[in-house]
Design an enzyme around this catalytic site. Structure first.
Site, PDB file in Angstrom:
ATOM      1  N   ASN A   1      -8.730   0.861   6.396  1.00 25.78           N
ATOM      2  CA  ASN A   1      -7.413   0.540   7.301  1.00 25.78           C
ATOM      3  C   ASN A   1      -7.746   1.104   8.894  1.00 25.78           C
ATOM      4  O   ASN A   1      -8.287   0.411   9.841  1.00 25.78           O
ATOM      5  CB  ASN A   1      -6.114   1.254   7.040  1.00 25.78           C
ATOM      6  CG  ASN A   1      -5.141   0.900   7.987  1.00 25.78           C
ATOM      7  OD1 ASN A   1      -5.310   0.083   8.821  1.00 25.78           O
ATOM      8  ND2 ASN A   1      -4.143   1.705   7.940  1.00 25.78           N
TER       9      ASN A   1
ATOM     10  N   GLU B   1      -1.422   6.033  -8.502  1.00 22.12           N
ATOM     11  CA  GLU B   1      -2.228   6.974  -7.946  1.00 22.12           C
ATOM     12  C   GLU B   1      -1.936   8.297  -8.639  1.00 22.12           C
ATOM     13  O   GLU B   1      -0.715   8.878  -8.972  1.00 22.12           O
ATOM     14  CB  GLU B   1      -1.751   7.213  -6.656  1.00 22.12           C
ATOM     15  CG  GLU B   1      -2.387   8.189  -5.655  1.00 22.12           C
ATOM     16  CD  GLU B   1      -2.526   8.447  -4.259  1.00 22.12           C
ATOM     17  OE1 GLU B   1      -2.147   7.212  -3.656  1.00 22.12           O
ATOM     18  OE2 GLU B   1      -2.381   9.508  -3.631  1.00 22.12           O
TER      19      GLU B   1
ATOM     20  N   ASP C   1       0.730  -1.177   0.002  1.00 17.16           N
ATOM     21  CA  ASP C   1      -0.122  -0.178   0.084  1.00 17.16           C
ATOM     22  C   ASP C   1       0.824   1.254   0.033  1.00 17.16           C
ATOM     23  O   ASP C   1       1.842   1.319   0.817  1.00 17.16           O
ATOM     24  CB  ASP C   1      -1.041   0.001   1.278  1.00 17.16           C
ATOM     25  CG  ASP C   1      -1.937   0.871   1.354  1.00 17.16           C
ATOM     26  OD1 ASP C   1      -2.409   1.484   0.202  1.00 17.16           O
ATOM     27  OD2 ASP C   1      -2.361   1.324   2.330  1.00 17.16           O
TER      28      ASP C   1
HETATM   29  P1  13P Z   1      -8.566   4.531   6.186  1.00 14.50           P
HETATM   30  O1  13P Z   1      -7.321   4.186   7.022  1.00 14.50           O
HETATM   31  O2  13P Z   1      -9.230   6.054   6.101  1.00 14.50           O
HETATM   32  O3  13P Z   1      -9.531   3.247   5.992  1.00 14.50           O
HETATM   33  O4  13P Z   1      -7.748   4.488   4.552  1.00 14.50           O
HETATM   34  C1  13P Z   1      -7.139   3.206   4.422  1.00 14.50           C
HETATM   35  C2  13P Z   1      -6.351   3.399   3.054  1.00 14.50           C
HETATM   36  O5  13P Z   1      -6.820   4.117   2.175  1.00 14.50           O
HETATM   37  C3  13P Z   1      -5.095   2.652   2.716  1.00 14.50           C
HETATM   38  O6  13P Z   1      -4.321   3.012   1.620  1.00 14.50           O
END
Ligand code: 13P
Length: 289
Positions: free
Chosen positions: A231, A135, A84
């Site tokens: 997340n 991105e 990520d």
């Molecule tokens: P959140 O923590 O807001 O759910 O976002 C997660 C995310 O986009 C990881 O790349």
């Protein structure tokens, strides 16, 4: 066996649902997410940030743990292990370590440099059978108390990156990592619509899935979002359940301090959050289609 996220997201886009990317932090997180995916017959993407990878001991540790769980827990739904917000160097490390998917976040580079680095990584990832997410337009969020509102991507820049052969694309549409501030203006569906018109069948990714109201999630899926990242919401539900256990004094009763007992309510809470999201995103039952 781990799979790249390409096929599952193509199917999701064509079938008008989204696959959840749930970020992992440790063994409990990983096990809760995988068992829920198996129970609900849903494809799933395990997200690993560079910080979480380091915390867990390194990318090889993560790959070993996830592959071991797929085998020992007999996880028979499609699972991708995805870096990520990877840096250029981080992407190469994860390709080498055995991830099945990577995200290169070149959004902070000028567009020409983002294009050049993404082009190189598309080749490297595809050469080893991995999928690649790119991105455009930064995702906002809170850092050191400063809350960014999330910048909307330029649809033409999205098209330029999409044409490089990336497998899915995160376009900023006013989304933010972490909790949304009270004065958040909501997602920009005009931006999303414009991006989809120029990028066609390419699956789009919605970051910052925590706290986005259900109607906005549904609308985003109807406009081409096929992957949604979550997340913070798992972190909040884990912390809340753990707090309740300790505040109720359960860790002081009998062997309640045993980590297998102490961490169990949090692990169950993650399962409930993941279930809720998979139901909302429409991915339940799609592993067998
Ligand atoms: P959140 O923590 O807001 O759910 O976002 C997660 C995310 O986009 C990881 O790349």
């Amino acid at each position: 066996m781990l799979v790249s996220a390409t096929e599952m997201l193509k199917k999701a886009k064509a079938g008008h649902y989204a696959v959840g990317q749930f970020n992992i932090n440790n063994l409990e997180w990983t096990k809760s997410i995988l068992l829920t995916a198996k129970e609900l017959r849903s494809p799933v993407i395990l997200g690993v940030s560079e910080g979480a990878g380091k915390y867990m001991g390194g990318y090889h540790v993560v790959v070993g743990m996830v592959n071991g769980m797929l085998k020992d827990l007999d996880i028979d739904v499609p699972v991708a292990l995805h870096l990520d917000h990877g840096s250029f160097e981080g992407c190469y490390k994860c390709i080498e370590a055995g991830f099945s998917s990577i995200m290169f976040d070149g959004s902070h580079y000028p567009i020409d440099e983002n294009v050049q680095k993404t082009t190189e990584l598309v080749k490297a990832a595809h050469g080893r059978g991995l999928s690649l997410e790119a991105e455009v337009g930064s995702i906002g969020g809170e850092e050191d108390g400063v809350v960014g509102m999330g910048e909307c991507a330029d649809p033409k820049e999205c098209k330029a990156i999409a044409d490089l052969g990336v497998d899915f694309l995160a376009a900023g549409i006013g989304n933010i990592h972490g909790k949304y501030p009270a004065n958040w203006k909501g997602l920009s569906f005009e931006t999303l619509d414009a991006v989809q018109q120029l990028t066609g069948d390419l699956p789009l990714v919605l970051h910052g899935g925590t706290g986005i109201p259900a109607d906005m999630i549904k609308k985003a899926i109807s406009l081409g979002v096929a992957k949604i990242n979550v997340n913070t919401e798992c972190q909040l539900s884990f912390a809340d359940a753990t707090r309740k256990y300790i505040e109720a004094g359960k860790d002081l009763e009998g062997k309640g301090f045993d980590p297998r007992k102490l961490l169990a309510p949090g692990a169950e809470a993650i399962k409930a959050t993941v279930r809720e999201k998979m139901e909302l995103f429409g991915s339940v039952g799609k592993a067998d289609e």
